[in-house]
Motif scaffolding. Structure first.
Motif, PDB file in Angstrom:
ATOM      1  N   LEU A 263      12.371   6.444  -2.950  1.00  0.00           N
ATOM      2  CA  LEU A 263      10.804   6.902  -2.695  1.00  0.00           C
ATOM      3  C   LEU A 263      10.663   8.193  -2.853  1.00  0.00           C
ATOM      4  N   ASP A 264      11.733   9.198  -2.699  1.00  0.00           N
ATOM      5  CA  ASP A 264      11.714  10.520  -2.701  1.00  0.00           C
ATOM      6  C   ASP A 264      11.365  10.813  -3.978  1.00  0.00           C
ATOM      7  N   ALA A 265      12.056  10.231  -4.863  1.00  0.00           N
ATOM      8  CA  ALA A 265      12.053  10.460  -6.574  1.00  0.00           C
ATOM      9  C   ALA A 265      10.360  10.191  -6.743  1.00  0.00           C
ATOM     10  N   ILE A 266       9.983   8.967  -6.412  1.00  0.00           N
ATOM     11  CA  ILE A 266       8.485   8.716  -6.805  1.00  0.00           C
ATOM     12  C   ILE A 266       7.664   9.610  -6.410  1.00  0.00           C
ATOM     13  N   SER A 267       7.926  10.042  -5.036  1.00  0.00           N
ATOM     14  CA  SER A 267       6.829  11.141  -4.572  1.00  0.00           C
ATOM     15  C   SER A 267       6.893  12.250  -5.120  1.00  0.00           C
ATOM     16  N   GLN A 268       7.766  12.692  -5.746  1.00  0.00           N
ATOM     17  CA  GLN A 268       7.889  14.014  -6.789  1.00  0.00           C
ATOM     18  C   GLN A 268       7.026  13.794  -8.083  1.00  0.00           C
ATOM     19  N   MET A 269       6.571  12.656  -8.417  1.00  0.00           N
ATOM     20  CA  MET A 269       5.605  12.378  -9.388  1.00  0.00           C
ATOM     21  C   MET A 269       4.384  12.852  -9.061  1.00  0.00           C
ATOM     22  N   SER A 270       3.351  13.199 -10.108  1.00  0.00           N
ATOM     23  CA  SER A 270       2.207  13.753  -9.753  1.00  0.00           C
ATOM     24  C   SER A 270       1.181  12.958  -8.705  1.00  0.00           C
TER      25      SER A 270
ATOM     26  N   ILE B 207      -1.737  -1.691   0.150  1.00  0.00           N
ATOM     27  CA  ILE B 207      -3.480  -1.239  -0.638  1.00  0.00           C
ATOM     28  C   ILE B 207      -4.167  -2.589  -0.315  1.00  0.00           C
ATOM     29  N   ARG B 208      -3.582  -3.720  -0.725  1.00  0.00           N
ATOM     30  CA  ARG B 208      -4.813  -5.097  -0.655  1.00  0.00           C
ATOM     31  C   ARG B 208      -4.967  -5.137   0.904  1.00  0.00           C
ATOM     32  N   ASN B 209      -4.135  -4.835   1.525  1.00  0.00           N
ATOM     33  CA  ASN B 209      -4.487  -5.352   3.221  1.00  0.00           C
ATOM     34  C   ASN B 209      -5.137  -3.914   3.630  1.00  0.00           C
ATOM     35  N   ASN B 210      -5.361  -2.947   2.892  1.00  0.00           N
ATOM     36  CA  ASN B 210      -6.183  -1.806   3.340  1.00  0.00           C
ATOM     37  C   ASN B 210      -5.494  -1.434   4.795  1.00  0.00           C
ATOM     38  N   ASP B 211      -3.980  -1.155   4.767  1.00  0.00           N
ATOM     39  CA  ASP B 211      -3.279  -1.169   5.831  1.00  0.00           C
ATOM     40  C   ASP B 211      -2.296   0.090   6.135  1.00  0.00           C
ATOM     41  N   SER B 212      -2.752   0.903   5.103  1.00  0.00           N
ATOM     42  CA  SER B 212      -1.857   2.232   5.172  1.00  0.00           C
ATOM     43  C   SER B 212      -1.892   3.222   6.253  1.00  0.00           C
ATOM     44  N   ASP B 213      -2.724   2.892   7.397  1.00  0.00           N
ATOM     45  CA  ASP B 213      -2.664   3.818   8.486  1.00  0.00           C
ATOM     46  C   ASP B 213      -2.101   3.015   9.553  1.00  0.00           C
ATOM     47  N   SER B 214      -1.227   1.813   9.458  1.00  0.00           N
ATOM     48  CA  SER B 214      -0.706   1.176  10.380  1.00  0.00           C
ATOM     49  C   SER B 214       0.654   1.309  10.272  1.00  0.00           C
ATOM     50  N   ASP B 215       1.473   1.817  11.325  1.00  0.00           N
ATOM     51  CA  ASP B 215       2.738   2.131  10.970  1.00  0.00           C
ATOM     52  C   ASP B 215       3.627   0.720  10.822  1.00  0.00           C
ATOM     53  N   SER B 216       3.337  -0.268  11.490  1.00  0.00           N
ATOM     54  CA  SER B 216       3.884  -1.694  11.414  1.00  0.00           C
ATOM     55  C   SER B 216       3.641  -2.083  10.096  1.00  0.00           C
ATOM     56  N   ALA B 217       2.831  -1.704   9.208  1.00  0.00           N
ATOM     57  CA  ALA B 217       2.660  -2.140   7.852  1.00  0.00           C
ATOM     58  C   ALA B 217       3.863  -1.844   7.086  1.00  0.00           C
ATOM     59  N   TYR B 218       4.527  -0.846   7.351  1.00  0.00           N
ATOM     60  CA  TYR B 218       5.540  -0.256   6.582  1.00  0.00           C
ATOM     61  C   TYR B 218       6.883  -0.991   6.641  1.00  0.00           C
ATOM     62  N   GLY B 219       6.857  -1.838   7.575  1.00  0.00           N
ATOM     63  CA  GLY B 219       8.163  -2.707   7.593  1.00  0.00           C
ATOM     64  C   GLY B 219       8.535  -3.486   6.574  1.00  0.00           C
ATOM     65  N   ILE B 220       7.292  -3.555   5.952  1.00  0.00           N
ATOM     66  CA  ILE B 220       7.653  -4.492   4.502  1.00  0.00           C
ATOM     67  C   ILE B 220       8.578  -3.910   3.626  1.00  0.00           C
TER      68      ILE B 220
ATOM     69  N   LYS C 219       4.472   8.175   3.397  1.00  0.00           N
ATOM     70  CA  LYS C 219       4.682   7.446   4.780  1.00  0.00           C
ATOM     71  C   LYS C 219       5.825   6.473   4.701  1.00  0.00           C
ATOM     72  N   ALA C 220       5.871   5.802   3.422  1.00  0.00           N
ATOM     73  CA  ALA C 220       6.826   4.699   3.468  1.00  0.00           C
ATOM     74  C   ALA C 220       8.392   5.734   3.419  1.00  0.00           C
ATOM     75  N   LYS C 221       8.503   6.678   2.841  1.00  0.00           N
ATOM     76  CA  LYS C 221       9.697   7.442   2.878  1.00  0.00           C
ATOM     77  C   LYS C 221       9.737   7.891   4.177  1.00  0.00           C
ATOM     78  N   ASP C 222       9.015   8.410   4.887  1.00  0.00           N
ATOM     79  CA  ASP C 222       9.174   8.964   6.347  1.00  0.00           C
ATOM     80  C   ASP C 222       9.734   7.826   7.126  1.00  0.00           C
ATOM     81  N   TYR C 223       9.123   6.578   6.806  1.00  0.00           N
ATOM     82  CA  TYR C 223       9.630   5.414   7.777  1.00  0.00           C
ATOM     83  C   TYR C 223      11.219   5.070   7.678  1.00  0.00           C
ATOM     84  N   LEU C 224      11.646   5.255   6.367  1.00  0.00           N
ATOM     85  CA  LEU C 224      13.024   5.099   5.885  1.00  0.00           C
ATOM     86  C   LEU C 224      13.928   6.219   6.226  1.00  0.00           C
TER      87      LEU C 224
END
Length: 407
Positions: free
Chosen positions: A240-247, A213-226, A284-289
């Protein structure tokens, strides 16, 4: 945990939001139900003696408890029962809270059920990561997940936002595996190991998503390597799946507290706030993993080419250069202390080393965490050892036949 009547009284004050007044003497403390009541003076207070050695100390404490009981009625019985079970019973509470935006307190069933599913998912993911860290667990480590969910508890609904509470008995030994393949295989973990793992995983998740979020990098696939870097802290596809089920429309939070050893209320150790802006990134992070292959039970054989006894990471790591063409050429293995001693001996004497466990293929190489079994094989790698021959390519092919997937 043994608790006295005085322990119960102070826990009740905490749970019922009483405050200790500034007016205090050498003989007694003055407790008030609120700061506003404190302004009314001593007449509004409950007086608690300080001298625990006094002959009438217990009787006076019982008298204060009786006055609280008369003031609160059925609520006193409910809160007392909760304290005796959850506080004195050493339970670590995990609280999920969601701002529903409704004034009546009523929400649709569909809106509420997702938070229960999220709580169950977080607890299960933390249980599995407490045994071994993996990007995606799939069907592995299901035994410990089932054990933790079976022997933990759900708390009663609290007033306020929509709240779901899970209570994990911190000293309880949860079953890890039914495997009898090795006498050194870890068989149990404590509840505190689960809640501690969840705390580390939530912190690592927060750090990863905050950087994107800080780097405004959410659209870059490479960012999710973190998120590759957060796996060793307990982050997984399942977490991540559990967190994604929150509102994804209202602010939510997850807080983890640890039971106290002094019969006081559990102390909060970490709270993660999940805002709606996070949820697209979580997906997107969930999809990455998720793109990571599921782990495969496998025996690998080869030469130890790296030893790393990292005290700061609290782990024993080796790297094996394997024999054969159908498996990764190098495998990183995380061992316990006893297994690491065997690895040191194999490396020192230049013997072939074998590891059996759950192999997770990565973008580069592969990993095995918490292997079931390790062995120093009879075959020697070097011709420097007396009366031994250097390992040939044909020998390596023969050895490679002994490493394969286990089904």
């Amino acid at each position: 945990m043994t608790a006295s009547h005085a322990d119960l009284l102070y826990a009740l004050f905490d749970e019922l939001h009483w405050v200790k007044g500034e007016l205090e003497s050498n003989q007694a403390e003055f407790w008030y139900p609120s700061r506003d009541k404190e302004a009314d003076g001593v007449s509004a207070a409950l007086i608690v003696p300080k001298n625990k050695d006094a002959a009438d100390y217990t009787n006076v404490i019982d008298g204060v408890l009786n006055r609280l009981s008369a003031m609160y009625g059925a609520k006193y019985d409910q809160v007392s029962a909760y304290i005796k079970e959850a506080v004195f019973g050493a339970y670590d509470p995990i609280i999920l809270r969601e701002d529903t935006g409704t004034t009546s307190g009523l929400i649709s069933w569909a809106s509420g059920s997702h938070l229960i599913a999220s709580a169950e998912g977080l607890l299960g993911a933390a249980a599995r990561a407490a045994v071994s860290t993996q990007k995606r667990f799939g069907t592995t480590n299901h035994k410990v997940k089932d054990s933790v969910l079976r022997d933990s508890f759900m708390g009663q609904t609290q007033i306020g936002s929509f709240i779901v509470t899970a209570y994990v008995p911190s000293n309880h030994a949860f079953e890890v595996s039914d495997s009898q393949k090795s006498s050194t295989k870890q068989k149990v973990i404590t509840g505190r190991a689960v809640t501690d793992t969840l705390t580390r995983a939530l912190k690592a998740f927060d750090g990863g998503i905050s950087e994107i979020i800080r780097n405004n990098d959410s659209d870059s696939d490479s960012a999710y390597g973190i998120f590759d870097e957060t796996v060793q802290e307990g982050v997984s596809y399942e977490l991540l799946d559990a967190i994604s089920q929150m509102s994804d429309t209202n602010e939510s939070s997850v807080s983890v507290s640890f039971a106290s050893s002094s019969n006081s209320a559990p102390s909060k150790v970490y709270e993660l706030v999940v805002s709606p802006v996070m949820q697209p990134i979580v997906k997107k992070a969930k999809d990455y993993l998720e793109r990571t292959e599921s782990p495969i039970s496998m025996r690998v054989v080869g030469e130890i080419v790296r030893l790393d006894n990292s005290l700061d990471k609290g782990q024993h790591e080796i790297r094996i250069r394997t024999f054969g063409k159908d498996i990764p050429s190098t495998v990183t293995v995380f061992l316990n202390a006893d297994q690491y001693e065997k690895a040191i001996e194999a490396h020192k004497t230049q013997h072939v080393f074998s590891v059996t466990g759950s192999l997770q293929r990565m973008q580069r190489g592969a990993e095995i965490s918490d292997p079931w079994e390790v062995n120093i094989e009879d075959t020697v790698l070097s011709q420097d050892m007396s009366n031994d021959l250097k390992l040939t390519g044909k020998d390596k092919q023969k050895i490679a036949k002994g490493q394969s997937s286990l089904f």
